[in-house]
Design a protein around this motif. Structure first.
Motif, PDB file in Angstrom:
ATOM      1  N   TRP A 116       1.033   7.240  -6.378  1.00 22.72           N
ATOM      2  CA  TRP A 116       0.244   6.504  -7.375  1.00 22.72           C
ATOM      3  C   TRP A 116       0.212   5.038  -6.968  1.00 22.72           C
ATOM      4  CZ3 TRP A 116       1.890   2.572 -10.836  1.00 22.72           C
ATOM      5  CH2 TRP A 116       0.950   2.223 -11.819  1.00 22.72           C
ATOM      6  N   THR A 151      -1.967  13.389  -5.485  1.00 21.87           N
ATOM      7  CA  THR A 151      -2.216  12.354  -6.491  1.00 21.87           C
ATOM      8  C   THR A 151      -1.454  12.731  -7.764  1.00 21.87           C
ATOM      9  OG1 THR A 151      -4.136  13.443  -7.449  1.00 21.87           O
ATOM     10  CG2 THR A 151      -4.549  11.953  -5.587  1.00 21.87           C
ATOM     11  N   LEU A 152      -1.271  11.709  -8.612  1.00 22.15           N
ATOM     12  CA  LEU A 152      -0.630  11.946  -9.906  1.00 22.15           C
ATOM     13  C   LEU A 152      -1.418  13.014 -10.682  1.00 22.15           C
ATOM     14  CD1 LEU A 152       1.665  10.558 -11.586  1.00 22.15           C
ATOM     15  CD2 LEU A 152      -0.093   9.089 -12.563  1.00 22.15           C
ATOM     16  N   LEU A 187       1.520   2.949 -15.254  1.00 25.48           N
ATOM     17  CA  LEU A 187       1.876   4.275 -14.726  1.00 25.48           C
ATOM     18  C   LEU A 187       1.950   5.301 -15.860  1.00 25.48           C
ATOM     19  CD1 LEU A 187       2.984   6.330 -12.629  1.00 25.48           C
ATOM     20  CD2 LEU A 187       5.263   5.355 -13.020  1.00 25.48           C
ATOM     21  N   ASN A 236      -1.608   6.051 -17.208  1.00 25.22           N
ATOM     22  CA  ASN A 236      -2.367   6.920 -16.294  1.00 25.22           C
ATOM     23  C   ASN A 236      -1.858   8.351 -16.344  1.00 25.22           C
ATOM     24  OD1 ASN A 236      -3.140   4.708 -13.451  1.00 25.22           O
ATOM     25  ND2 ASN A 236      -3.819   4.706 -15.566  1.00 25.22           N
TER      26      ASN A 236
END
Ligand code: AMP
Ligand code: MN
Ligand code: MN
Ligand code: MN
Length: 279
Positions: A71, A173-174, A206, A209
């Protein structure tokens, strides 16, 4: 009634821990853990063995995994809890991450060779014994071969950012990590948030998201995390409406400062990640 004792983050030698699934369960039982999540890095291979041992020992085993993700250029670990091991996109994603690990190991090996340390790759493959290849295996080899005094020094000199063998890596990816866990019917949890060394602004970004991607919880208590950090994280987690998890990140008895199940109670105002679990 005594509260149930949870430890929702642990490893075996199927990733970079040193204990077998059976030994992990035996240690959890001895430590009075009622609910244990096994969360090896990027593999679920040890779960069946651990589940059988847990059933015999009378403790609850939560099938889990710790997914490597990236991230904003940083490595963030996402723990998946209660995942369906047969969910294909999850298993395909984990297989892809293990491929990335193999390729990264070759890059690390080449960089260490240039730094005058030959023949790491074969030694590390042998140490990993067919399980995933982690920087931990490199660190163990570097210590054994006399290139570093201890694991901490091996990481600092060779494996962490700025080290001679460092290989920047692009993981899932996250969003992918969270989607695999959700697709597998599980809950996703941001692991050891204090370890990322983020200021409150970045940490909030973070968490936001992660929540937008469908993430569920954050580890409010993690092995070797200072109490002030846990308080800061608990506040953020509550502000953002995320749930709270607890996990030691146990890797084996060598890290004697991190014990299985030795985690404080969650602050009263946190919603535990297990609030809706039926047991
Ligand atoms: P990897 O996922 O292969 O990049 O390796 C990360 C793992 O290395 C973490 O899960 C920890 O178990 C371990 N690790 C990271 N930093 C250190 C350190 N300074 N000392 C000992 N182990 C570390
Ligand atoms: Mn690890
Ligand atoms: Mn981790
Ligand atoms: Mn871990």
């Amino acid at each position: 009634m005594n509260r149930r004792r949870y430890d929702l983050h642990s490893h075996t030698h199927f990733s970079d821990g040193t204990v077998s699934p059976e030994a992990l369960v035996a240690e959890a039982r001895a430590a009075g853990v009622d609910v244990l999540a096994l969360t090896d890095h990027d593999t679920t291979e040890a779960i069946d063995l651990a589940a059988a041992a847990a059933q015999a020992a009378g403790i609850q085993l939560v099938p889990g995994v710790e997914i490597s993700s990236t991230w904003q250029g940083r490595t963030i670990h996402i723990v998946g809890l209660n995942v369906d091991l047969l969910h294909l996109p999850l298993q395909q994603g984990l297989a892809w991450l293990r491929e990335i690990r193999l390729e990264r190991a070759e890059v690390i090996d080449r960089r260490l060779q240039k730094a005058g340390i030959p023949d790491c790759y074969a030694a590390v493959r042998a140490l990993a014994q067919g399980s995933i290849i982690s920087r931990t295996h490199f660190a163990r080899h570097l210590v054994q071969a006399g290139h570093a005094r201890d694991m901490g020094q091996a990481f600092k000199r060779f494996l962490s950012s700025g080290g001679k063998g460092h290989a920047p890596t692009q993981w899932a990816t996250l969003e992918q990590a969270v989607a695999w866990v959700r697709g597998a019917g599980g809950q996703s949890v941001i692991a050891h948030p204090a370890r990322y060394k983020l200021g409150t602004g970045k940490l909030t970004a973070l968490f936001e998201n992660f929540r937008e991607a469908g993430g569920d919880a954050v580890e409010v208590h993690s092995g070797s995390q200072r109490p002030e950090e846990s308080q800061r994280i608990a506040r953020l987690v509550n502000q953002l409406g995320l749930k709270a998890s607890v996990g030691s990140d146990y890797h084996g008895p060598e890290q004697h400062w991190i014990g299985l199940g030795r985690l404080p109670a969650l602050p009263e105002d946190c919603v535990p990640v297990w609030v809706d679990w039926d047991h």
